[in-house]
Design a protein around this motif. Structure first.
Motif, PDB file in Angstrom:
ATOM      1  N   ALA A  83      10.225   3.626   1.302  1.00  0.00           N
ATOM      2  CA  ALA A  83       9.837   4.968   1.770  1.00  0.00           C
ATOM      3  C   ALA A  83      10.538   5.277   3.093  1.00  0.00           C
ATOM      4  CB  ALA A  83       8.328   5.044   1.947  1.00  0.00           C
ATOM      5  N   GLU A  84      10.647   6.560   3.362  1.00  0.00           N
ATOM      6  CA  GLU A  84      11.174   7.008   4.648  1.00  0.00           C
ATOM      7  C   GLU A  84      10.017   6.981   5.647  1.00  0.00           C
ATOM      8  OE1 GLU A  84      13.850  10.821   6.027  1.00  0.00           O
ATOM      9  OE2 GLU A  84      13.135  10.737   3.954  1.00  0.00           O
ATOM     10  N   VAL A  85      10.304   6.586   6.891  1.00  0.00           N
ATOM     11  CA  VAL A  85       9.211   6.481   7.863  1.00  0.00           C
ATOM     12  C   VAL A  85       9.505   7.304   9.114  1.00  0.00           C
ATOM     13  CG1 VAL A  85      10.079   4.329   8.914  1.00  0.00           C
ATOM     14  CG2 VAL A  85       7.642   4.852   9.044  1.00  0.00           C
ATOM     15  N   PHE A  86       8.468   7.997   9.595  1.00  0.00           N
ATOM     16  CA  PHE A  86       8.542   8.746  10.852  1.00  0.00           C
ATOM     17  C   PHE A  86       7.400   8.235  11.723  1.00  0.00           C
ATOM     18  CE2 PHE A  86       9.469  11.324   7.168  1.00  0.00           C
ATOM     19  CZ  PHE A  86      10.725  11.867   7.450  1.00  0.00           C
ATOM     20  N   SER A  87       7.612   8.216  13.043  1.00  0.00           N
ATOM     21  CA  SER A  87       6.535   7.733  13.921  1.00  0.00           C
ATOM     22  C   SER A  87       6.315   8.685  15.085  1.00  0.00           C
ATOM     23  CB  SER A  87       6.868   6.343  14.478  1.00  0.00           C
ATOM     24  OG  SER A  87       6.988   5.431  13.409  1.00  0.00           O
ATOM     25  N   ILE A  88       5.044   8.819  15.455  1.00  0.00           N
ATOM     26  CA  ILE A  88       4.673   9.562  16.662  1.00  0.00           C
ATOM     27  C   ILE A  88       3.877   8.601  17.532  1.00  0.00           C
ATOM     28  CG2 ILE A  88       3.293  11.460  17.602  1.00  0.00           C
ATOM     29  CD1 ILE A  88       3.750  12.980  14.977  1.00  0.00           C
ATOM     30  N   THR A  89       4.325   8.407  18.775  1.00  0.00           N
ATOM     31  CA  THR A  89       3.593   7.504  19.682  1.00  0.00           C
ATOM     32  C   THR A  89       3.197   8.255  20.950  1.00  0.00           C
ATOM     33  OG1 THR A  89       5.670   6.783  20.661  1.00  0.00           O
ATOM     34  CG2 THR A  89       4.762   5.391  18.943  1.00  0.00           C
ATOM     35  N   GLY A  90       2.464   7.530  21.803  1.00  0.00           N
ATOM     36  CA  GLY A  90       2.106   8.093  23.096  1.00  0.00           C
ATOM     37  C   GLY A  90       1.078   9.210  23.010  1.00  0.00           C
ATOM     38  N   GLU A 103       0.808  -1.225   0.000  1.00  0.00           N
ATOM     39  CA  GLU A 103       0.000   0.000   0.000  1.00  0.00           C
ATOM     40  C   GLU A 103       0.841   1.276   0.000  1.00  0.00           C
ATOM     41  OE1 GLU A 103      -3.263   0.178  -0.476  1.00  0.00           O
ATOM     42  OE2 GLU A 103      -3.302  -2.002  -0.610  1.00  0.00           O
ATOM     43  N   VAL A 104       2.045   1.221   0.574  1.00  0.00           N
ATOM     44  CA  VAL A 104       2.850   2.455   0.653  1.00  0.00           C
ATOM     45  C   VAL A 104       3.808   2.618  -0.534  1.00  0.00           C
ATOM     46  CG1 VAL A 104       2.735   2.482   3.169  1.00  0.00           C
ATOM     47  CG2 VAL A 104       4.735   1.506   2.079  1.00  0.00           C
ATOM     48  N   ARG A 105       3.812   1.644  -1.426  1.00  0.00           N
ATOM     49  CA  ARG A 105       4.686   1.753  -2.608  1.00  0.00           C
ATOM     50  C   ARG A 105       4.353   2.995  -3.420  1.00  0.00           C
ATOM     51  NH1 ARG A 105       4.815  -4.143  -4.191  1.00  0.00           N
ATOM     52  NH2 ARG A 105       5.992  -4.600  -2.308  1.00  0.00           N
ATOM     53  N   GLY A 106       5.385   3.719  -3.783  1.00  0.00           N
ATOM     54  CA  GLY A 106       5.146   4.929  -4.569  1.00  0.00           C
ATOM     55  C   GLY A 106       5.118   6.192  -3.711  1.00  0.00           C
ATOM     56  N   TYR A 107       5.056   6.034  -2.397  1.00  0.00           N
ATOM     57  CA  TYR A 107       5.119   7.201  -1.506  1.00  0.00           C
ATOM     58  C   TYR A 107       6.541   7.366  -0.996  1.00  0.00           C
ATOM     59  CZ  TYR A 107       0.049   7.096  -1.641  1.00  0.00           C
ATOM     60  OH  TYR A 107      -1.254   7.117  -2.078  1.00  0.00           O
ATOM     61  N   GLU A 108       6.893   8.582  -0.631  1.00  0.00           N
ATOM     62  CA  GLU A 108       8.272   8.849  -0.213  1.00  0.00           C
ATOM     63  C   GLU A 108       8.438   9.012   1.284  1.00  0.00           C
ATOM     64  OE1 GLU A 108       9.791  12.154  -2.429  1.00  0.00           O
ATOM     65  OE2 GLU A 108       9.457  11.153  -4.356  1.00  0.00           O
ATOM     66  N   ARG A 109       7.472   9.715   1.916  1.00  0.00           N
ATOM     67  CA  ARG A 109       7.612  10.023   3.335  1.00  0.00           C
ATOM     68  C   ARG A 109       6.315   9.644   4.061  1.00  0.00           C
ATOM     69  NH1 ARG A 109      11.783  13.658   4.189  1.00  0.00           N
ATOM     70  NH2 ARG A 109      10.775  14.796   5.884  1.00  0.00           N
ATOM     71  N   VAL A 110       6.414   8.624   4.893  1.00  0.00           N
ATOM     72  CA  VAL A 110       5.222   8.078   5.554  1.00  0.00           C
ATOM     73  C   VAL A 110       5.281   8.392   7.051  1.00  0.00           C
ATOM     74  CG1 VAL A 110       3.927   5.957   6.075  1.00  0.00           C
ATOM     75  CG2 VAL A 110       5.058   6.225   3.839  1.00  0.00           C
ATOM     76  N   LEU A 111       4.202   8.972   7.557  1.00  0.00           N
ATOM     77  CA  LEU A 111       4.116   9.238   8.998  1.00  0.00           C
ATOM     78  C   LEU A 111       3.147   8.248   9.627  1.00  0.00           C
ATOM     79  CD1 LEU A 111       4.586  10.924  11.590  1.00  0.00           C
ATOM     80  CD2 LEU A 111       2.668  12.354  10.880  1.00  0.00           C
TER      81      LEU A 111
END
Length: 379
Positions: A54-61, A21-29
Motif C-alpha cells: 500500500a501507499e503510505v502517508f504520515s502526519i506527525t506533530g 492488517e493493511v493488506r488489500g488497502y491502497e492508500r493508508v494514512l
C-alpha cells in the motif's frame, strides 16, 4: 448489554501485525505523535504498510489536545491530497481521538460538529451515520482506553465536547508493549492512575454489568500491583499496565464513568487528565459512599479484591498510592485566586456533564463545588 467492536492484537513486537492488517488497502494514512517518530516506531509502521503493497502517508506533530480546529485544518489534506482508504492512529489518546474525529468528517462531509457533539447531558445530538473508512489504533501510552472506546473528546475554544458513536470505535487495536516503554516517568504515572480511576468508576456506575465488572476489577488489581514498578520503568510492569488500560477501556465503554471524570473534564485547564482524576477520586468516593448503599457495597467489593475489607480501606489505599507516586495537591497546580475565579463555572459545567447520569449519586452543583474546594485544600 456488553459489546466490543474492536479486534485486539497484543504482544511483544505485535506492531508487525500491521503488514497483515493493511493488506488489500491502497492508500493508508498514519497519524502519529512526535514521540513515535522520534523513537522509530513511525518508520517501522510505514515499512510494514509498504511491505503490504500500500501507499503510505504520515502526519506527525499533532497538538497534545485534540481540537476541532486541528481536525478542520487536516480535513482538506485528507479529502484532496491523501484520500486514504484506511486510517492508522499511532500515539496516545489524543492522536487516536483526533483520528476518530477525522474519520467522521472525512466519511460524512455534510456533518456539522455542533449537530453531532454532546455539549452536555441535556443536549440531544444527531446520531453519526454509517462510516466506511476503517481505523486501526496503536496506543503508545497506557491510560485513555481510546483504542477500544466509542468516544472522541475534542476541544473547541475553551470547552471540551464528546462525539460518541459505535461508528468511531476502532476496528483493530494493536497493543505492542515496546511503545509504552518510551513513556517518561510522569506520563507513565498519570496515565496509569487514569486506568485505576477508569476501573473504580466503571465498577461503581449505574450501568455496570458482570462483564464490565470483570474487566474493571482485573484492570484495578493490575494497576495496584504493577504501577509503582511501571513508573520506575520496569519492562514487564509497563506491559501489564498497557493491557490493563485497554481492559479498563472495555469496562467504561460498557459501564461508562462517573463524577471524578466529570470534574476532571471541566478542570482540564489545570493539569493532565489522569493526574486530576487521581486527585479527585478519593473525595468522590467519600461523597458517593456517604450517600449510596450501592456505592459502599461496590467499593467494599473492590477493597476485598485487593486484600482489604471496607470502603474506608479502599479510599485509604487510593490516597496512599497517590502519595507514594508523588501526586501533588490541587493547590500545587494552580493558585487560589485563579481557581476561585473559575470555581462556580467548573461546578456548573461538571453538573451538566453527561457522565453525571451514570454516577451512583446525582450531585447538586453546590456539592460539586464543595468537592472541588476539598480537593484544592487537600482536606
Amino acid at each position: 448489554m456488553f459489546w466490543l467492536k474492536t479486534r485486539i492484537i497484543e504482544g511483544e513486537g505485535s506492531l508487525k501485525a500491521l503488514s497483515k492488517e493493511v493488506r488489500g488497502y491502497e492508500r493508508v494514512l498514519i497519524l502519529s505523535s512526535s514521540s513515535m517518530k522520534r523513537h522509530g516506531f513511525l518508520s517501522e509502521a510505514e515499512d510494514y504498510v509498504r511491505e503490504a503493497g500500500a501507499e503510505v502517508f504520515s502526519i506527525t506533530g499533532l497538538p497534545a489536545e485534540p481540537s476541532v480546529e486541528t481536525v478542520e485544518e487536516l480535513l482538506p489534506k485528507l479529502r484532496e491530497e491523501f484520500q486514504p482508504d484506511l486510517l492508522v492512529a499511532l500515539g496516545g489518546g489524543s492522536v487516536i481521538d483526533t483520528a476518530k474525529a477525522l474519520k467522521v468528517f472525512y466519511d460524512a462531509p455534510e456533518l456539522n460538529f455542533e449537530e453531532i457533539a454532546f455539549i452536555d447531558r441535556f443536549s440531544k445530538p444527531k446520531p453519526v451515520p454509517k462510516l466506511k473508512t476503517p481505523l486501526i489504533a496503536i496506543p503508545s501510552t497506557s491510560g485513555a482506553g481510546s483504542e477500544v472506546s466509542a468516544a472522541s473528546v475534542l476541544k473547541k475554544g475553551d470547552a471540551k465536547y464528546n462525539i460518541v458513536s459505535p461508528e468511531i470505535a476502532p476496528e483493530v487495536a494493536i497493543l505492542d508493549p515496546r511503545l509504552p516503554r518510551t513513556m517518561p516517568r510522569e506520563v507513565a504515572r498519570n496515565s496509569g492512575l487514569d486506568v485505576l480511576v477508569h476501573g473504580i468508576e466503571a465498577y461503581t456506575t449505574k450501568a455496570a454489568n458482570p462483564f464490565s465488572d470483570a474487566m474493571a476489577i482485573k484492570a484495578i488489581k493490575t494497576v495496584y500491583k504493577w504501577l509503582p514498578l511501571s513508573v520506575k520503568g520496569d519492562e514487564e510492569a509497563r506491559a501489564k499496565v498497557h493491557y490493563a488500560a485497554t481492559m479498563a477501556g472495555i469496562a467504561f465503554l460498557n459501564a461508562r464513568l462517573g463524577l471524578a471524570h466529570a470534574m476532571s473534564h471541566k478542570a482540564a485547564w489545570i493539569g493532565p487528565h489522569g493526574l486530576l482524576n487521581a486527585i479527585f477520586i478519593p473525595y468522590v468516593m467519600e461523597f458517593n459512599a456517604e450517600r449510596s448503599e450501592y456505592a459502599r457495597k461496590r467499593y467494599a467489593e473492590i477493597a476485598r479484591e485487593l486484600g482489604f475489607k471496607t470502603t474506608k480501606d479502599l479510599i485509604e489505599v487510593v490516597r496512599e498510592l497517590n502519595e507514594m507516586l508523588g501526586v501533588p495537591r490541587l493547590r500545587d497546580l494552580v493558585d487560589e485566586e485563579t481557581f476561585m475565579a473559575k470555581l462556580d463555572e467548573m461546578a456548573e459545567k461538571a453538573y451538566r456533564d453527561g457522565l453525571i447520569a451514570f454516577n451512583p449519586v446525582e450531585p447538586k452543583p453546590e456539592e460539586i463545588r464543595e468537592l472541588y474546594l476539598k480537593a484544592f485544600h487537600g482536606e
